[in-house]
Design an enzyme around this catalytic site. Structure first.
Site, PDB file in Angstrom:
ATOM      1  N   GLY A  16       0.825  -1.211   0.000  1.00  0.00           N
ATOM      2  CA  GLY A  16       0.000   0.000   0.000  1.00  0.00           C
ATOM      3  C   GLY A  16       0.848   1.244   0.000  1.00  0.00           C
ATOM      4  CG  ASN A  17      -0.528   4.576  -1.456  1.00  0.00           C
ATOM      5  OD1 ASN A  17      -1.320   5.261  -0.811  1.00  0.00           O
ATOM      6  ND2 ASN A  17      -0.867   3.983  -2.605  1.00  0.00           N
ATOM      7  NE  ARG A  18       5.350   6.798   4.263  1.00  0.00           N
ATOM      8  CZ  ARG A  18       5.649   6.364   5.481  1.00  0.00           C
ATOM      9  NH1 ARG A  18       4.818   6.590   6.480  1.00  0.00           N
ATOM     10  NH2 ARG A  18       6.785   5.707   5.693  1.00  0.00           N
TER      11      ARG A  18
END
Length: 415
Positions: free
Chosen positions: A206-208
């Protein structure tokens, strides 16, 4: 100018005294019509003293002047503040139970509502439907401010400051074209949040991204009069009221949803943080950590370039004159390196993708993602001067939507 100032029955009525002062000091003749409930918060003596005119809320006072007809006919502008949920409902359904609602039905000039109520009341589907009904008739309804409400609660529903209401009222009177919602009648698709690419039933890449900027854009587009479709990947904030929400998880799901939604959209805003890569293989069971076994090696494959595909499909349709112009906005979350700075990479991306606008921000572990503020540069394929916008994500979104409205209105509208 002759102004009718309607005052609703909410605690924010006390702030309307300052609005009345702004109108009178600007040289306008103001007739105040408080609802019966509002006089429990601010009495008629206050309104008479500040306006210099008699005040009534009954259709049976001064019957010989036929006030329930005359006031609406003569008004150059009607402003209602605070516009409670009850008043919005009565106005939307055409009720005429007192002098103010009669005047609203008789008004032939511009009408401006400045809502104020508790957050849950503002976000309720019934209130949103009433606001949509009023706006569809050409009535101006401001968005309430976000802040401290009664008690310890805080959120959207606070009466806008008197100066903001005054400015909106003056813009409305200067000509309906000056106040037209810039995206009225437009359909806008916005992607928000961050995609998650599964490794196994438990883990993902995923990412932030928190989704805050995408949600703020959806609110700004909705407030600008658009029909908004929000393609929501993982978000840490709830979607706003009054928009269609399509949940997605992976980049492939987002691609499918975006291509389908773009078919009838005037604007597509790709603000989601889409994974560039996904695992080539997804395990059906949790990947175990076992002694004596080698560590797993994860092979990644490239995800499709959704933004570029949207542009290509738009361009392929452009041969059909009846298709109209679709505006596509990309986002570039960039970090500089030894080979180039953020803007250099963004300009190259704009040329490569071919979208109309590219919103660029410099990201990092403590920048942009999850924060309430942002600082962006808006690049245009046309080569116009880069535009900077900074502040809260709400303020940045307002600048982006304003730029989109300008771009749309500088070309022929959809057939």
């Amino acid at each position: 100018m002759r102004i009718v100032l309607g005052v609703g029955g909410g605690i924010a009525a006390y702030k309307v005294a300052s609005l009345l002062r702004l109108f009178t000091e600007a040289g306008h003749h103001v007739t105040v019509i408080p609802t019966e409930a509002s006089t429990r918060f601010v009495g008629t003596a206050t309104w008479e003293a500040l306006s210099g005119n008699p005040v009534s809320n009954s259709v049976f006072d001064d019957v010989h002047q036929v006030n329930h007809v005359r006031l609406g006919h003569e008004a150059d502008l009607v402003v209602v503040a605070p516009a409670t949920a009850d008043l919005l409902a009565k106005a939307a359904t055409g009720q005429a139970g007192d002098l103010l609602t009669n005047t609203l039905l008789m008004a032939r000039g511009p009408v401006l509502f400045a809502p104020a109520m508790h957050t849950e009341m503002w976000q309720h589907a019934a209130t949103q439907a009433n606001v949509e009904t009023l706006r569809s008739r050409g009535t101006a309804v401001l968005e309430p401010a976000t802040g401290r409400l009664t008690g310890a609660d805080s959120g959207p529903g606070r009466l806008p400051e008197p100066e903001a209401i005054f400015d909106a009222a003056m813009a409305l009177v200067q000509g309906s074209s000056d106040f037209q919602l810039p995206l009225a009648g437009r359909t806008v698709t916005i992607t928000a949040g961050g995609t998650r690419e599964p490794l196994d039933p438990v883990r993902f890449l995923g990412n932030r991204s928190s989704g805050k900027q995408g949600v703020a854009l959806a609110v700004a587009a909705r407030n600008a009069g658009a029909t908004v479709r929000l393609l929501a990947a993982h978000m840490e904030v709830p979607p706003p009221a009054g928009v269609e929400v399509v949940p997605v998880e992976t980049a492939l799901q987002l691609r499918e949803a975006a291509l389908a939604a773009a078919a009838d959209s005037d604007v597509v805003i790709m603000s989601a943080a889409v994974a560039d890569f996904r695992p080539a293989d997804v395990s059906d069971t949790k990947i175990k950590k076992r002694d004596g076994h080698s560590d797993p090696v994860i092979t990644l494959v490239r995800n499709p370039d959704i933004l570029q595909e949207l542009v290509e499909r738009r361009n392929a349709r452009s041969a059909d004159a009846s298709a109209g112009h679709q505006l596509i906005v990309g986002f570039a979350a960039e970090t500089g390196d030894s080979e180039g700075d953020v803007l250099a990479y963004a300009e190259a991306k704009l040329r490569r993708k071919g979208c109309d606008l590219l919103v660029v921000n410099h990201v990092g572990t403590d920048k942009v993602f999850g924060q309430d503020t942002n600082s962006v540069v808006i690049l245009a394929r046309s080569g116009s001067e880069p535009q900077e916008a900074a502040g809260t994500k709400t303020e940045v979104s307002a600048a982006i939507i304003s730029r989109i409205g300008f771009e749309l209105n500088s070309v022929s509208p959809r057939a």
